[in-house]
Design a protein around this motif. Structure first.
Motif: not given
Length: 229
Positions: A149-164
Protein backbone atom coordinates in the motif's frame (compact mmCIF):
# COMPACT_ATOMS: atom_id res chain seq x y z
CA UNK A 1 31.38 -5.22 5.20
CA UNK A 2 29.68 -6.20 8.47
CA UNK A 3 25.93 -6.18 8.97
CA UNK A 4 26.15 -3.24 11.38
CA UNK A 5 28.15 -1.13 8.92
CA UNK A 6 25.70 -1.94 6.15
CA UNK A 7 22.81 -0.92 8.41
CA UNK A 8 24.50 2.38 9.32
CA UNK A 9 25.28 3.02 5.64
CA UNK A 10 21.64 2.36 4.78
CA UNK A 11 20.36 4.83 7.37
CA UNK A 12 22.84 7.56 6.43
CA UNK A 13 22.22 7.04 2.72
CA UNK A 14 18.43 7.12 3.13
CA UNK A 15 18.53 10.41 5.03
CA UNK A 16 21.27 11.82 2.80
CA UNK A 17 19.51 11.01 -0.48
CA UNK A 18 16.27 12.51 0.83
CA UNK A 19 17.82 15.83 1.83
CA UNK A 20 19.99 16.03 -1.29
CA UNK A 21 17.06 15.46 -3.62
CA UNK A 22 14.97 17.93 -1.60
CA UNK A 23 17.69 20.56 -2.06
CA UNK A 24 18.01 19.75 -5.76
CA UNK A 25 14.24 19.98 -6.26
CA UNK A 26 14.14 23.40 -4.60
CA UNK A 27 16.74 24.66 -7.05
CA UNK A 28 15.25 23.06 -10.15
CA UNK A 29 11.62 21.98 -9.95
CA UNK A 30 11.44 19.06 -12.36
CA UNK A 31 9.56 15.90 -11.51
CA UNK A 32 12.63 13.65 -11.84
CA UNK A 33 14.25 15.48 -8.91
CA UNK A 34 11.21 15.24 -6.63
CA UNK A 35 12.32 13.58 -3.36
CA UNK A 36 9.46 11.05 -3.49
CA UNK A 37 10.80 9.80 -6.83
CA UNK A 38 14.53 10.54 -6.91
CA UNK A 39 15.39 9.44 -3.35
CA UNK A 40 13.84 5.93 -3.60
CA UNK A 41 15.48 5.36 -6.98
CA UNK A 42 18.88 6.38 -5.58
CA UNK A 43 18.40 4.11 -2.55
CA UNK A 44 17.40 1.17 -4.75
CA UNK A 45 20.50 1.73 -6.89
CA UNK A 46 22.71 1.77 -3.77
CA UNK A 47 21.12 -1.37 -2.32
CA UNK A 48 21.63 -3.24 -5.61
CA UNK A 49 25.17 -1.92 -6.16
CA UNK A 50 26.42 -2.77 -2.65
CA UNK A 51 24.20 -5.87 -2.39
CA UNK A 52 22.68 -4.86 0.94
CA UNK A 53 20.40 -7.56 2.39
CA UNK A 54 16.89 -6.38 3.20
CA UNK A 55 17.28 -7.26 6.89
CA UNK A 56 20.42 -5.11 7.11
CA UNK A 57 18.71 -2.21 5.38
CA UNK A 58 15.79 -2.30 7.80
CA UNK A 59 17.92 -2.78 10.92
CA UNK A 60 18.10 0.98 11.59
CA UNK A 61 15.87 2.49 8.91
CA UNK A 62 12.78 0.89 10.47
CA UNK A 63 12.92 3.73 13.00
CA UNK A 64 11.97 6.05 10.15
CA UNK A 65 8.89 3.93 9.46
CA UNK A 66 7.95 4.12 13.14
CA UNK A 67 7.77 7.91 12.79
CA UNK A 68 4.55 7.51 10.78
CA UNK A 69 2.67 7.29 14.08
CA UNK A 70 3.87 10.66 15.45
CA UNK A 71 3.46 12.13 11.96
CA UNK A 72 -0.20 11.16 11.98
CA UNK A 73 -0.73 12.85 15.35
CA UNK A 74 1.12 15.92 14.09
CA UNK A 75 -1.59 16.40 11.47
CA UNK A 76 -3.59 18.01 14.27
CA UNK A 77 -1.27 21.02 14.13
CA UNK A 78 -2.32 22.37 10.70
CA UNK A 79 -5.96 21.70 11.58
CA UNK A 80 -5.60 23.97 14.60
CA UNK A 81 -3.48 26.57 12.82
CA UNK A 82 -5.87 26.82 9.88
CA UNK A 83 -9.15 26.60 11.81
CA UNK A 84 -10.21 29.94 10.32
CA UNK A 85 -9.88 28.46 6.83
CA UNK A 86 -12.06 25.53 7.91
CA UNK A 87 -14.73 27.93 9.11
CA UNK A 88 -14.55 29.98 5.88
CA UNK A 89 -14.66 27.10 3.41
CA UNK A 90 -16.59 24.21 5.00
CA UNK A 91 -18.42 23.34 1.78
CA UNK A 92 -15.25 23.31 -0.34
CA UNK A 93 -13.46 21.05 2.14
CA UNK A 94 -16.44 18.74 2.60
CA UNK A 95 -17.00 18.33 -1.13
CA UNK A 96 -13.28 17.83 -1.70
CA UNK A 97 -13.12 15.08 0.91
CA UNK A 98 -16.26 13.26 -0.26
CA UNK A 99 -15.39 13.52 -3.96
CA UNK A 100 -11.76 12.53 -3.48
CA UNK A 101 -12.62 9.62 -1.22
CA UNK A 102 -15.36 8.21 -3.44
CA UNK A 103 -13.45 8.64 -6.71
CA UNK A 104 -10.31 7.13 -5.19
CA UNK A 105 -12.20 4.05 -4.01
CA UNK A 106 -14.22 3.75 -7.21
CA UNK A 107 -11.22 4.08 -9.53
CA UNK A 108 -9.30 1.48 -7.53
CA UNK A 109 -12.28 -0.90 -7.59
CA UNK A 110 -12.66 -0.48 -11.36
CA UNK A 111 -8.96 -1.24 -11.92
CA UNK A 112 -9.25 -4.37 -9.82
CA UNK A 113 -12.30 -5.49 -11.82
CA UNK A 114 -10.69 -4.80 -15.20
CA UNK A 115 -7.30 -6.37 -14.61
CA UNK A 116 -6.54 -9.76 -13.02
CA UNK A 117 -4.37 -8.94 -10.01
CA UNK A 118 -3.12 -11.06 -7.10
CA UNK A 119 -5.48 -10.77 -4.13
CA UNK A 120 -2.89 -9.04 -1.93
CA UNK A 121 -2.14 -6.42 -4.58
CA UNK A 122 -5.82 -5.85 -5.36
CA UNK A 123 -6.68 -5.39 -1.67
CA UNK A 124 -3.70 -3.13 -1.06
CA UNK A 125 -4.70 -0.86 -3.93
CA UNK A 126 -8.04 0.18 -2.47
CA UNK A 127 -6.63 2.87 -0.15
CA UNK A 128 -3.91 4.22 -2.45
CA UNK A 129 -5.50 7.68 -2.70
CA UNK A 130 -4.97 8.73 0.93
CA UNK A 131 -1.75 9.70 2.69
CA UNK A 132 0.56 6.90 3.86
CA UNK A 133 -0.08 7.09 7.64
CA UNK A 134 -3.81 6.73 7.05
CA UNK A 135 -3.50 4.21 4.21
CA UNK A 136 -1.37 1.71 6.14
CA UNK A 137 -3.90 1.84 8.97
CA UNK A 138 -6.99 1.51 6.77
CA UNK A 139 -5.68 -1.24 4.48
CA UNK A 140 -6.11 -3.92 7.15
CA UNK A 141 -9.90 -3.68 6.69
CA UNK A 142 -9.44 -4.69 3.06
CA UNK A 143 -6.98 -7.48 3.85
CA UNK A 144 -4.11 -5.75 2.08
CA UNK A 145 -0.39 -5.49 2.84
CA UNK A 146 0.82 -2.17 4.34
CA UNK A 147 4.18 -2.27 2.52
CA UNK A 148 2.50 -2.71 -0.87
CA UNK A 149 0.00 0.00 0.00
CA UNK A 150 2.79 2.44 0.90
CA UNK A 151 4.41 1.86 -2.50
CA UNK A 152 1.10 2.39 -4.32
CA UNK A 153 0.44 5.56 -2.33
CA UNK A 154 3.79 6.98 -3.41
CA UNK A 155 3.16 6.07 -7.06
CA UNK A 156 -0.28 7.67 -6.96
CA UNK A 157 1.10 10.85 -5.42
CA UNK A 158 3.92 11.16 -7.94
CA UNK A 159 1.62 10.66 -10.92
CA UNK A 160 -0.88 13.20 -9.59
CA UNK A 161 1.90 15.67 -8.91
CA UNK A 162 3.28 15.24 -12.44
CA UNK A 163 0.01 15.62 -14.37
CA UNK A 164 -1.83 18.12 -12.15
CA UNK A 165 -1.02 21.31 -14.01
CA UNK A 166 -1.89 19.75 -17.37
CA UNK A 167 -5.20 18.49 -15.96
CA UNK A 168 -5.98 21.94 -14.55
CA UNK A 169 -5.36 23.55 -17.94
CA UNK A 170 -7.42 21.02 -19.88
CA UNK A 171 -10.29 21.10 -17.36
CA UNK A 172 -10.00 24.90 -17.02
CA UNK A 173 -9.64 24.72 -13.26
CA UNK A 174 -8.40 28.14 -12.19
CA UNK A 175 -9.43 28.85 -8.60
CA UNK A 176 -6.97 28.20 -5.76
CA UNK A 177 -9.65 26.40 -3.74
CA UNK A 178 -10.43 23.92 -6.50
CA UNK A 179 -6.76 23.25 -7.24
CA UNK A 180 -5.92 22.75 -3.58
CA UNK A 181 -8.86 20.45 -2.91
CA UNK A 182 -8.10 18.36 -5.99
CA UNK A 183 -4.41 17.95 -5.19
CA UNK A 184 -4.99 17.17 -1.52
CA UNK A 185 -7.76 14.65 -2.13
CA UNK A 186 -6.22 12.85 -5.12
CA UNK A 187 -2.46 13.04 -4.56
CA UNK A 188 -2.14 13.45 -0.77
CA UNK A 189 1.40 14.38 0.39
CA UNK A 190 2.93 14.85 -3.04
CA UNK A 191 -0.13 16.77 -4.17
CA UNK A 192 0.03 19.01 -1.12
CA UNK A 193 3.69 19.77 -1.86
CA UNK A 194 2.71 20.67 -5.43
CA UNK A 195 -0.15 22.83 -4.15
CA UNK A 196 2.27 24.79 -1.97
CA UNK A 197 4.31 25.53 -5.08
CA UNK A 198 1.20 27.03 -6.69
CA UNK A 199 0.38 29.29 -3.74
CA UNK A 200 -0.28 29.49 -0.01
CA UNK A 201 -4.06 29.19 -0.29
CA UNK A 202 -3.76 26.13 -2.54
CA UNK A 203 -1.33 24.58 -0.06
CA UNK A 204 -3.56 25.16 2.97
CA UNK A 205 -6.67 23.76 1.28
CA UNK A 206 -4.70 20.77 -0.04
CA UNK A 207 -3.27 20.02 3.40
CA UNK A 208 -6.64 20.14 5.13
CA UNK A 209 -8.36 18.11 2.40
CA UNK A 210 -5.62 15.48 2.57
CA UNK A 211 -5.96 15.16 6.35
CA UNK A 212 -9.75 14.96 6.44
CA UNK A 213 -9.82 12.50 3.53
CA UNK A 214 -7.36 10.27 5.36
CA UNK A 215 -9.36 10.41 8.58
CA UNK A 216 -12.57 9.61 6.69
CA UNK A 217 -10.88 6.61 5.04
CA UNK A 218 -9.69 5.17 8.35
CA UNK A 219 -13.11 5.63 9.95
CA UNK A 220 -15.06 4.32 6.96
CA UNK A 221 -12.68 1.53 5.86
CA UNK A 222 -14.66 -1.34 7.46
CA UNK A 223 -17.85 -0.17 5.72
CA UNK A 224 -16.11 0.46 2.39
CA UNK A 225 -14.49 -2.99 2.53
CA UNK A 226 -17.84 -4.70 3.15
CA UNK A 227 -19.50 -2.82 0.29
CA UNK A 228 -16.68 -3.24 -2.27
CA UNK A 229 -15.45 -6.63 -1.11
Amino acid sequence: MSDSLLAILSLVATLGFYYLTKLAYRRKRIILLAPMLAAPLAIIALVLAVDIPLDDYYLYTHFLVMMLGPATIAFAVPIYQERDVIRRYPITLTLGVITGLMLGLLSSWILVQLFPLPDELASSMMVRSVSTPFAVEAVSSFGGVPDITAMLVIMTGIIGMAVSETVFKVAKIRTPLAKGAALGAASHGAGTAKARELGREEGVIASLTMIFTGVAMVIGAPLFASVLG
